[in-house]
Design a protein around this motif. Structure first.
Motif, PDB file in Angstrom:
ATOM      1  N   LEU A 100      -0.012  -0.745   0.393  1.00  0.00           N
ATOM      2  CA  LEU A 100      -0.129  -0.179   0.210  1.00  0.00           C
ATOM      3  C   LEU A 100       0.529   1.666   0.185  1.00  0.00           C
ATOM      4  N   ASN A 103      -0.514   4.381   1.367  1.00  0.00           N
ATOM      5  CA  ASN A 103      -0.331   4.659   1.976  1.00  0.00           C
ATOM      6  C   ASN A 103       1.225   4.521   2.945  1.00  0.00           C
ATOM      7  N   LYS A 161      -8.028  -5.306  -9.817  1.00  0.00           N
ATOM      8  CA  LYS A 161      -9.130  -5.821  -8.927  1.00  0.00           C
ATOM      9  C   LYS A 161     -10.562  -6.443  -9.837  1.00  0.00           C
ATOM     10  N   THR A 277     -20.946  -5.093  -5.524  1.00  0.00           N
ATOM     11  CA  THR A 277     -19.789  -4.785  -5.267  1.00  0.00           C
ATOM     12  C   THR A 277     -19.091  -3.057  -4.932  1.00  0.00           C
ATOM     13  N   ILE A 278     -18.761  -2.350  -4.416  1.00  0.00           N
ATOM     14  CA  ILE A 278     -17.906  -1.365  -4.656  1.00  0.00           C
ATOM     15  C   ILE A 278     -16.701  -1.317  -4.227  1.00  0.00           C
ATOM     16  N   LYS A 279     -16.007  -0.394  -5.046  1.00  0.00           N
ATOM     17  CA  LYS A 279     -14.221  -0.426  -4.772  1.00  0.00           C
ATOM     18  C   LYS A 279     -14.176   0.502  -5.109  1.00  0.00           C
ATOM     19  N   THR A 280     -13.337   1.239  -3.984  1.00  0.00           N
ATOM     20  CA  THR A 280     -12.732   2.568  -3.792  1.00  0.00           C
ATOM     21  C   THR A 280     -11.232   2.555  -4.619  1.00  0.00           C
ATOM     22  N   GLY A 281     -10.149   3.665  -4.616  1.00  0.00           N
ATOM     23  CA  GLY A 281      -8.633   2.710  -4.267  1.00  0.00           C
ATOM     24  C   GLY A 281      -8.214   4.134  -5.516  1.00  0.00           C
ATOM     25  N   ILE A 282      -6.943   4.288  -4.529  1.00  0.00           N
ATOM     26  CA  ILE A 282      -5.836   5.123  -5.320  1.00  0.00           C
ATOM     27  C   ILE A 282      -5.058   4.200  -6.072  1.00  0.00           C
TER      28      ILE A 282
ATOM     29  N   ASN B 251      -6.711  -1.064   2.809  1.00  0.00           N
ATOM     30  CA  ASN B 251      -7.277  -2.589   1.705  1.00  0.00           C
ATOM     31  C   ASN B 251      -8.291  -3.316   1.675  1.00  0.00           C
ATOM     32  N   TRP B 272     -11.413   6.669  -0.086  1.00  0.00           N
ATOM     33  CA  TRP B 272     -11.007   6.113  -1.468  1.00  0.00           C
ATOM     34  C   TRP B 272      -9.912   6.070  -1.660  1.00  0.00           C
ATOM     35  N   LYS B 274      -8.349   4.869   0.654  1.00  0.00           N
ATOM     36  CA  LYS B 274      -7.910   4.257   2.365  1.00  0.00           C
ATOM     37  C   LYS B 274      -8.239   2.121   1.372  1.00  0.00           C
ATOM     38  N   ASN B 275      -8.650   2.018  -0.492  1.00  0.00           N
ATOM     39  CA  ASN B 275      -8.337   0.890  -1.475  1.00  0.00           C
ATOM     40  C   ASN B 275      -9.846   0.200  -0.443  1.00  0.00           C
ATOM     41  N   ILE B 276     -10.753   0.592  -0.618  1.00  0.00           N
ATOM     42  CA  ILE B 276     -11.773  -0.028   0.449  1.00  0.00           C
ATOM     43  C   ILE B 276     -12.585  -0.873  -0.971  1.00  0.00           C
ATOM     44  N   THR B 277     -13.179  -2.074  -0.094  1.00  0.00           N
ATOM     45  CA  THR B 277     -14.180  -2.280  -1.097  1.00  0.00           C
ATOM     46  C   THR B 277     -15.824  -2.656  -0.194  1.00  0.00           C
ATOM     47  N   ILE B 278     -16.936  -2.744  -0.422  1.00  0.00           N
ATOM     48  CA  ILE B 278     -18.247  -2.839   0.245  1.00  0.00           C
ATOM     49  C   ILE B 278     -18.536  -3.494  -0.592  1.00  0.00           C
TER      50      ILE B 278
END
Lengths: 336, 336
Positions: A100, A103, A161, A277-282, B251, B272, B274-278
């Motif tokens: 990561l 971060n 992903k 499913t929702i994915k976010t990220g940098i 993550n 965003w 933090k690379n989160i998945t929901i």
């Protein structure tokens, strides 16, 4: 040397500044050949973000030649041609150990925001060995520049992903460079891609590069199609998350790649029974070598992302063209 | 026969109703031995949902003996002991072909809402062969009853959706039966589980079944720990999604299993990077045979989920006990 310094809102200047010196054994200095402008630089300029410290040289994307190395740097040599990752990382902290890098407790997305960036003749890169990559000679300088941010944002947030065996159709909400980079990668998977945008010239490029369907995002008619994968990557605060929730099908995925100032409304009451499913990220720039391999294997050509190249006398002109949304990446070549 | 009929808000009655008859070759009729109450029945009773049609027999969980079969039913025989899935599915439509039985175009979550349900001496089950499972003799009737909904909600929404190699600690927001079922499955993975709840008697059961840490959810001190997996499953409109967003680490994953009336606020602006998945979802009952195998292998004992057993004369008393939140599943055995 010359550098593009952020003074305060709506005042930046390509001015004479002190050249960087090595201040730590792990640092390197890169003589910049090319850099490219990004939305995340333009937003602070407009006062939409306060991410850039005053009197900082902006910029987090660049390719150049290593000109000086710290004493602990062993894998890099002076004169190596390298791409600078927009994410700088120490490779030691607990987050770096998990990959990561964004971060990283000691660095992260600091270039051009907290420390002087790439819009300059020289840039000092902390943790040089983990934060730049040598470019093979087959990759042009402009192609390599797309590895600083755009290609990796697309590859790490979407391609890595998603299990594309389960995806038939894809909606891209945006006609910007990140969306185009995603399309370039998706071409290897032969998926039906629909692009939601409204910039005519850019949309022609999407069509020429394999997008099957273009839908005008300014129009409120989005059709009935439901998508297995929806990627929203408009890069600003426009509420495209609402559109993403309308477009997503059963058992499907939304990926959100954006710079947000505000929370969004999540229609969990409607979406929970659709198994979303929702994915976010940098990005972390961790997959740079993989993407270099994709380019060498000619799976995609990053040159498609470069709309214009300016020379060293056109820096301010290039920056001031930013609000012209008809183009993808604008590159400045300081050696021209 | 007797059935628990939903008249209108706050009026239900265990009353004499016509026994069901076979009206289609694919239907079966099951003589109910046990049923259990669910939050999704109590909500319509309170007027919080309008999911149950007036004058319908409620209930979507039940175990019994097949008493009549339609002419096209070949795999089931009269006298087979079966658990009825809370999701009825045709096994033919485009959603069923993808395993999305809850979204079945011809059925879905209809039992006890759109058609007469399991709180009765007999229930007619459409698409009998795909919607009930024979119970091996080693599994007790009460254990089998937990396969109608609770165990499968936990297994399909959490266990099947997460790669537990990447998970060290888990937060369960809820001290209800779904959370307990998740804990029972998690015990095979030896993860550190923290439960956020406030019902003392139930929390003792969590502790006795391996939860390492209990945090009072009525208290506003949740500690600094960040979790690799956060599951919110409170089953009502309380805004635990906000808490889930506070607890989730880098993550990491939030799983949301709830009956929602309203959208929620999603802090994409903070999460965003933090690379989160929901993940959200409803069960499909598609993994019932896998869970039966887990029970036969003694990986978990569903009896832990059963707090009380009532007899046929105590149906109304049992239902009226619903608001007593100190217990897990309340079972009615009509053969006692």
């Amino acid at each position: 040397m010359k550098g593009l310094v952020f003074k305060y809102k709506e005042l930046i200047d390509w001015s004479e500044v002190p050249a960087p010196k090595i201040i730590d054994n792990e640092y390197i200095i890169v003589k910049i050949e090319v850099f490219t402008f990004s939305h995340s630089d333009y937003r602070p300029y407009l006062g939409m973000d306060d991410t850039v410290a005053k009197n900082t040289i902006m910029g987090h994307e660049g390719v150049g030649i290593v000109s000086t190395i710290g004493r602990k740097v062993t894998f890099l040599k002076v004169r190596d041609r390298v791409v600078i990752s927009c994410i700088i990382h120490c490779n030691q902290c607990k987050f770096c150990q998990q990959g990561l890098y964004a971060n990283c407790l000691n660095a992260g997305f600091i270039l051009g925001t907290k420390i002087n960036g790439t819009y300059a003749e020289y840039v000092r890169v902390p943790y040089g060995e983990s934060s730049v990559y040598k470019l093979p000679s087959e990759i042009s300088t402009e192609q390599g520049l797309m590895l600083s941010d755009v290609l990796l944002t697309a590859y790490e947030n979407v391609i890595l992903k998603v299990d594309f065996n389960k995806i038939n159709n894809v909606a891209l909400i945006s006609d910007g460079p990140i969306a185009l980079a995603i399309l370039l990668f998706l071409n290897s998977y032969y998926k039906k891609v629909t692009v939601f945008g409204h910039h005519r010239i850019k949309l022609e490029v999407f069509k020429a590069n394999g997008a099957e369907q273009i839908i005008n995002s300014k129009n409120n008619e989005f059709g009935d199609e439901q998508y297995d994968l929806v990627v929203e990557c408009v890069g600003n605060d426009r509420d495209t998350f609402t559109l993403a929730q309308q477009l997503v099908g059963f058992n499907s995925i939304i990926i959100s790649i954006r710079l947000f100032k505000k929370p969004v409304i999540f229609n969990l009451n409607e979406l929970w029974y659709k198994n979303i499913t929702i994915k976010t990220g940098i990005l972390n720039n961790g997959a740079t070598l993989e993407v270099i391999d994709e380019i060498l294997a000619k799976k995609l050509d990053p040159n498609v992302l470069v709309s214009q190249v300016y020379n060293k006398d056109e820096v301010m002109e290039a920056f001031n063209q930013f609000e012209n949304k008809d183009y993808f990446k604008k590159v400045v070549n300081l050696w021209l």
